[in-house]
Scaffold this motif. Structure first.
Motif, mmCIF file in Angstrom:
data_model
loop_
_atom_site.group_PDB
_atom_site.id
_atom_site.type_symbol
_atom_site.label_atom_id
_atom_site.label_comp_id
_atom_site.label_asym_id
_atom_site.label_seq_id
_atom_site.Cartn_x
_atom_site.Cartn_y
_atom_site.Cartn_z
ATOM 1 N N TYR A 132 0.831 -1.198 0.000
ATOM 2 C CA TYR A 132 0.000 0.000 0.000
ATOM 3 C C TYR A 132 0.871 1.254 0.000
ATOM 4 O O TYR A 132 0.662 2.169 -0.799
ATOM 5 N N TYR A 133 1.867 1.302 0.889
ATOM 6 C CA TYR A 133 2.756 2.463 0.938
ATOM 7 C C TYR A 133 3.526 2.620 -0.376
ATOM 8 O O TYR A 133 3.660 3.731 -0.892
ATOM 9 N N ILE A 134 3.999 1.522 -0.922
ATOM 10 C CA ILE A 134 4.723 1.592 -2.196
ATOM 11 C C ILE A 134 3.805 2.113 -3.297
ATOM 12 O O ILE A 134 4.206 2.963 -4.098
ATOM 13 N N SER A 135 2.557 1.646 -3.334
ATOM 14 C CA SER A 135 1.635 2.106 -4.383
ATOM 15 C C SER A 135 1.306 3.590 -4.244
ATOM 16 O O SER A 135 1.177 4.296 -5.241
ATOM 17 N N ILE A 136 1.177 4.085 -3.007
ATOM 18 C CA ILE A 136 0.926 5.516 -2.795
ATOM 19 C C ILE A 136 2.149 6.320 -3.224
ATOM 20 O O ILE A 136 2.026 7.357 -3.893
ATOM 21 N N ILE A 137 3.325 5.851 -2.860
ATOM 22 C CA ILE A 137 4.558 6.564 -3.209
ATOM 23 C C ILE A 137 4.743 6.598 -4.723
ATOM 24 O O ILE A 137 5.231 7.578 -5.265
ATOM 25 N N GLU A 138 4.311 5.533 -5.421
ATOM 26 C CA GLU A 138 4.400 5.510 -6.886
ATOM 27 C C GLU A 138 3.631 6.666 -7.513
ATOM 28 O O GLU A 138 3.971 7.124 -8.594
ATOM 29 N N LYS A 139 2.590 7.140 -6.827
ATOM 30 C CA LYS A 139 1.752 8.217 -7.355
ATOM 31 C C LYS A 139 2.297 9.604 -7.034
ATOM 32 O O LYS A 139 1.776 10.598 -7.520
ATOM 33 N N LEU A 140 3.353 9.667 -6.216
ATOM 34 C CA LEU A 140 3.950 10.946 -5.855
ATOM 35 C C LEU A 140 4.827 11.454 -6.995
ATOM 36 O O LEU A 140 4.910 10.841 -8.053
ATOM 37 N N ASP A 141 5.487 12.549 -6.746
ATOM 38 C CA ASP A 141 6.407 13.139 -7.711
ATOM 39 C C ASP A 141 7.315 12.065 -8.314
ATOM 40 O O ASP A 141 7.883 11.252 -7.614
ATOM 41 N N ASN A 142 7.449 12.077 -9.628
ATOM 42 C CA ASN A 142 8.239 11.057 -10.321
ATOM 43 C C ASN A 142 9.665 10.958 -9.806
ATOM 44 O O ASN A 142 10.224 9.871 -9.722
ATOM 45 N N ILE A 143 10.269 12.072 -9.476
ATOM 46 C CA ILE A 143 11.658 12.053 -8.990
ATOM 47 C C ILE A 143 11.738 11.274 -7.683
ATOM 48 O O ILE A 143 12.608 10.423 -7.508
ATOM 49 N N GLU A 144 10.794 11.542 -6.787
ATOM 50 C CA GLU A 144 10.803 10.842 -5.496
ATOM 51 C C GLU A 144 10.563 9.348 -5.680
ATOM 52 O O GLU A 144 11.232 8.519 -5.079
ATOM 53 N N TYR A 145 9.612 8.981 -6.534
ATOM 54 C CA TYR A 145 9.349 7.568 -6.769
ATOM 55 C C TYR A 145 10.540 6.886 -7.425
ATOM 56 O O TYR A 145 10.904 5.771 -7.049
ATOM 57 N N ASN A 146 11.152 7.553 -8.396
ATOM 58 C CA ASN A 146 12.325 6.950 -9.040
ATOM 59 C C ASN A 146 13.451 6.727 -8.046
ATOM 60 O O ASN A 146 14.134 5.709 -8.104
ATOM 61 N N ASN A 147 13.650 7.676 -7.131
ATOM 62 C CA ASN A 147 14.662 7.476 -6.091
ATOM 63 C C ASN A 147 14.317 6.266 -5.240
ATOM 64 O O ASN A 147 15.183 5.460 -4.919
ATOM 65 N N LEU A 148 13.053 6.132 -4.888
ATOM 66 C CA LEU A 148 12.623 4.996 -4.077
ATOM 67 C C LEU A 148 12.803 3.690 -4.849
ATOM 68 O O LEU A 148 13.344 2.721 -4.327
ATOM 69 N N LYS A 149 12.360 3.683 -6.093
ATOM 70 C CA LYS A 149 12.419 2.469 -6.910
ATOM 71 C C LYS A 149 13.850 1.962 -7.056
ATOM 72 O O LYS A 149 14.099 0.761 -6.990
ATOM 73 N N PHE A 150 14.789 2.875 -7.207
ATOM 74 C CA PHE A 150 16.174 2.469 -7.390
ATOM 75 C C PHE A 150 16.902 2.214 -6.081
ATOM 76 O O PHE A 150 17.981 1.633 -6.075
ATOM 77 N N ASN A 151 16.317 2.638 -4.968
ATOM 78 C CA ASN A 151 17.000 2.491 -3.689
ATOM 79 C C ASN A 151 16.400 1.429 -2.776
ATOM 80 O O ASN A 151 16.895 1.241 -1.669
ATOM 81 N N ILE A 152 15.355 0.740 -3.201
ATOM 82 C CA ILE A 152 14.791 -0.311 -2.343
ATOM 83 C C ILE A 152 14.519 -1.629 -3.089
ATOM 84 O O ILE A 152 13.586 -2.344 -2.749
ATOM 85 N N PRO A 153 15.327 -2.026 -4.051
ATOM 86 C CA PRO A 153 15.013 -3.269 -4.768
ATOM 87 C C PRO A 153 15.066 -4.511 -3.873
ATOM 88 O O PRO A 153 14.324 -5.466 -4.106
ATOM 89 N N ASN A 154 15.897 -4.503 -2.847
ATOM 90 C CA ASN A 154 15.971 -5.677 -1.979
ATOM 91 C C ASN A 154 14.734 -5.816 -1.099
ATOM 92 O O ASN A 154 14.357 -6.926 -0.744
ATOM 93 N N ILE A 155 14.095 -4.700 -0.741
ATOM 94 C CA ILE A 155 12.841 -4.784 0.010
ATOM 95 C C ILE A 155 11.780 -5.445 -0.870
ATOM 96 O O ILE A 155 11.061 -6.342 -0.429
ATOM 97 N N ILE A 156 11.699 -5.020 -2.116
ATOM 98 C CA ILE A 156 10.725 -5.592 -3.040
ATOM 99 C C ILE A 156 11.032 -7.066 -3.278
ATOM 100 O O ILE A 156 10.127 -7.904 -3.294
ATOM 101 N N LYS A 157 12.305 -7.399 -3.415
ATOM 102 C CA LYS A 157 12.713 -8.796 -3.593
ATOM 103 C C LYS A 157 12.330 -9.623 -2.364
ATOM 104 O O LYS A 157 11.843 -10.752 -2.493
ATOM 105 N N LEU A 158 12.539 -9.080 -1.168
ATOM 106 C CA LEU A 158 12.167 -9.771 0.060
ATOM 107 C C LEU A 158 10.658 -10.000 0.114
ATOM 108 O O LEU A 158 10.196 -11.101 0.441
#
Length: 94
Positions: free
Chosen positions: A59-85
């Motif tokens: 839920y938090y990831i989906s909400i963050i995806e809708k935020l400013d693209n720069i912020e989401y891109n930073n998140l997407k590239f900085n948390i791949p291991n959380i998503i993998k887990l």
């Protein structure tokens, strides 16, 4: 195998993003969810509860995806291991 130091940094970054966008209460809820999911991953218990915590983190990831693209891109590239887990735990639950 995920390096624990990298996973720790990613979780802290993820929680920081949640705190900045949603506040301390949501950060606490996300932290609780991550703690339980990591416990489940390491020790394999509480399968019923894990599904709700995976939903909370997604839920938090989906909400963050809708935020400013720069912020989401930073998140997407900085948390791949959380998503993998999360994906690994989902596979174990099914």
């Amino acid at each position: 195998m995920i390096q624990l130091e990298v996973l720790k940094l990613e979780i802290n970054y993820f929680l920081h993003i949640i705190k900045n966008n949603f506040g301390y209460e949501d950060k606490s809820l996300a932290k609780e969810a991550m703690n339980l999911l990591i416990n489940h991953f390491l020790f394999g218990h509480n399968k019923e509860i894990c599904s709700s915590y995976i939903s909370r983190i997604n839920y938090y990831i989906s909400i963050i995806e809708k935020l400013d693209n720069i912020e989401y891109n930073n998140l997407k590239f900085n948390i791949p291991n959380i998503i993998k887990l999360l994906n690994t735990i989902k596979l174990e639950l099914s």
